[in-house]
Scaffold this motif. Sequence first.
Motif, PDB file in Angstrom:
ATOM      1  N   GLU A  87      53.575 116.150  24.074  1.00 16.77           N
ATOM      2  CA  GLU A  87      54.237 115.342  25.098  1.00 16.77           C
ATOM      3  C   GLU A  87      55.739 115.580  25.087  1.00 16.77           C
ATOM      4  O   GLU A  87      56.388 115.631  26.143  1.00 16.77           O
ATOM      5  CB  GLU A  87      53.945 113.850  24.872  1.00 16.77           C
ATOM      6  CG  GLU A  87      52.510 113.431  25.150  1.00 16.77           C
ATOM      7  CD  GLU A  87      51.518 113.913  24.085  1.00 16.77           C
ATOM      8  OE1 GLU A  87      51.966 114.201  22.938  1.00 16.77           O
ATOM      9  OE2 GLU A  87      50.318 114.020  24.399  1.00 16.77           O
ATOM     10  N   LEU A 140      56.454 119.043  26.711  1.00 16.45           N
ATOM     11  CA  LEU A 140      56.382 118.926  28.169  1.00 16.45           C
ATOM     12  C   LEU A 140      57.569 118.147  28.708  1.00 16.45           C
ATOM     13  O   LEU A 140      58.121 118.479  29.764  1.00 16.45           O
ATOM     14  CB  LEU A 140      55.081 118.236  28.580  1.00 16.45           C
ATOM     15  CG  LEU A 140      53.830 119.110  28.608  1.00 16.45           C
ATOM     16  CD1 LEU A 140      52.588 118.259  28.833  1.00 16.45           C
ATOM     17  CD2 LEU A 140      53.931 120.183  29.694  1.00 16.45           C
ATOM     18  N   ILE A 179      60.595 120.418  28.894  1.00 18.11           N
ATOM     19  CA  ILE A 179      60.484 121.346  30.021  1.00 18.11           C
ATOM     20  C   ILE A 179      60.801 120.630  31.328  1.00 18.11           C
ATOM     21  O   ILE A 179      61.528 121.149  32.192  1.00 18.11           O
ATOM     22  CB  ILE A 179      59.071 121.968  30.055  1.00 18.11           C
ATOM     23  CG1 ILE A 179      58.873 122.870  28.835  1.00 18.11           C
ATOM     24  CG2 ILE A 179      58.851 122.764  31.353  1.00 18.11           C
ATOM     25  CD1 ILE A 179      57.436 123.302  28.609  1.00 18.11           C
ATOM     26  N   LYS A 180      60.284 119.407  31.461  1.00 16.58           N
ATOM     27  CA  LYS A 180      60.548 118.611  32.664  1.00 16.58           C
ATOM     28  C   LYS A 180      62.034 118.269  32.766  1.00 16.58           C
ATOM     29  O   LYS A 180      62.650 118.412  33.829  1.00 16.58           O
ATOM     30  CB  LYS A 180      59.714 117.330  32.625  1.00 16.58           C
ATOM     31  CG  LYS A 180      59.941 116.411  33.811  1.00 16.58           C
ATOM     32  CD  LYS A 180      59.089 115.160  33.711  1.00 16.58           C
ATOM     33  CE  LYS A 180      59.324 114.237  34.914  1.00 16.58           C
ATOM     34  NZ  LYS A 180      58.486 113.009  34.831  1.00 16.58           N
ATOM     35  N   THR A 208      57.550 123.503  36.778  1.00 16.05           N
ATOM     36  CA  THR A 208      56.749 124.048  35.679  1.00 16.05           C
ATOM     37  C   THR A 208      56.049 122.961  34.871  1.00 16.05           C
ATOM     38  O   THR A 208      54.921 123.155  34.403  1.00 16.05           O
ATOM     39  CB  THR A 208      57.646 124.911  34.769  1.00 16.05           C
ATOM     40  OG1 THR A 208      58.221 125.958  35.562  1.00 16.05           O
ATOM     41  CG2 THR A 208      56.856 125.536  33.635  1.00 16.05           C
ATOM     42  N   HIS A 209      56.680 121.812  34.717  1.00 20.37           N
ATOM     43  CA  HIS A 209      56.054 120.749  33.923  1.00 20.37           C
ATOM     44  C   HIS A 209      54.766 120.248  34.579  1.00 20.37           C
ATOM     45  O   HIS A 209      53.848 119.809  33.890  1.00 20.37           O
ATOM     46  CB  HIS A 209      57.028 119.590  33.698  1.00 20.37           C
ATOM     47  CG  HIS A 209      57.359 118.812  34.934  1.00 20.37           C
ATOM     48  ND1 HIS A 209      58.343 119.213  35.823  1.00 20.37           N
ATOM     49  CD2 HIS A 209      56.842 117.666  35.454  1.00 20.37           C
ATOM     50  CE1 HIS A 209      58.424 118.347  36.817  1.00 20.37           C
ATOM     51  NE2 HIS A 209      57.524 117.397  36.622  1.00 20.37           N
ATOM     52  N   ILE A 233      61.614 128.390  29.361  1.00 18.47           N
ATOM     53  CA  ILE A 233      60.898 127.402  28.542  1.00 18.47           C
ATOM     54  C   ILE A 233      61.392 127.463  27.099  1.00 18.47           C
ATOM     55  O   ILE A 233      61.604 126.434  26.452  1.00 18.47           O
ATOM     56  CB  ILE A 233      59.372 127.644  28.618  1.00 18.47           C
ATOM     57  CG1 ILE A 233      58.849 127.226  30.001  1.00 18.47           C
ATOM     58  CG2 ILE A 233      58.637 126.889  27.511  1.00 18.47           C
ATOM     59  CD1 ILE A 233      57.398 127.587  30.254  1.00 18.47           C
TER      60      ILE A 233
END
Length: 438
Positions: free
Chosen positions: A121, A124, A127-128, A142-143, A271
């Motif tokens: 989590e 992610l 990345i978000k 991308t997320h 990333i």
Amino acid sequence: MALFTFSGGVHPDDGKEYAKHAPITEYLPKGDVVLPVGQHIGAPAKPIVSKGDHVLAGQKVAEAGGFVSANIFSSVSGTVKAVEPRITPAGTKVNAIVIENDGEFKEVEYHAKPYDSMSKEEVLGAIKEAGIVGLGGAGFPTHVKLAPKDPDAIEYIIVNGAECEPYITGDYRMMMEMPEKVIEGLNIVLDLFPKAKGIIGIEDNKKDAIAKMEALVKGDARISVASLKTKYPQGAERSLIYATTGRSINSSMLPADAGCIVDNVATIAAIKDAVKDGKPLFSRVVTVTGDAVANPGNFLVRTGTNVNELIEAAGGFKKQPEKVISGGPMMGMAMFTTDVPAVKTFSCLLAMTKDEVSANQPSNCIRCGRCVSVCPQKLMPMKLSVLADHNEIDEFEKLHGAECVECGSCSYICPAKRNLAQSMKTGRKQVLANRRKK
């Protein structure tokens, strides 16, 4: 050695020789930067700064406006001059944050949690937070792509290193100059999907990149390199999935429905920056090329940089171009002005001394069937284009017009020089709009 490929496709002159051997050079903008709030598929981002605010490079200036959206970060230090509509490379007017560049490029301090202590989590979330979107051109956040409904069903993470679009060489240079970063980014994504294998797909006109990547993953049970036949559109998502896995998807499916996730080389590298270094996305590699450009090259460009500055960095035009394109010649968009910002999805500025497309006047279809033979989706472009031109959208949909991937292979091969791809694209948009209404 057998090469991976797909059915159909064409073989345009790849034009890679102009910039292929030019190392990536960092370019720092001289003037103001313009950051449109819509640099991605989905809801536009919402500005969180106002006129007069001082910002640093790497500072968030607009936050995601919904689940399918992406944060936007300043690429320079300076003062917010305005939040107002500005023209994008696509020719549309979008609300944008205009920052007066102070030329100092002071950055915020980046903080990243040790990777080995991060949960899925948190990965992610990083990345978000970094605002990463598909850098191959689509711009899908991308997320969202990395959060499928059933993560356990994902069997392949495919890195798109095909770069089949003629003239563009940014991904190739990244694989040559920073392959370790690509591998590191791929391993981060693979850790999110323990059952998945990684495949790096590279066209065989980039044999040195294939060799470099193969050497790096030698003995790695999770990652392999697939040598792809050099053929356009080998890098299209559906073509790449079929070539590397033998699986097929259609317009009503996502790659995840076939157990696949596909990300571009630059996206995978971003990333790594976000997760391991805590650095958000505010720069990308842009190819400036074409026979009208004095010194074609590949530049690490900060988002919001004026495209005219990039042209100047490449030595300007040695001859006034008849056509300037954002992207490549097959799927790019002709530009009516270069006074626009380089956004997250801006991969290439292509300037050609001759506009060969406009010089060709379309004539009647001679029913040769060449468009059918090259269509990677096995469609009938000559029939579908007529239906689209006559707004017969129901019939267009019945003949699977929505399956068009807008690659332009049909227009390229057509001896009658008909605008098949343009008509197909218009019809497909109408079908998708109708589906959304329903």
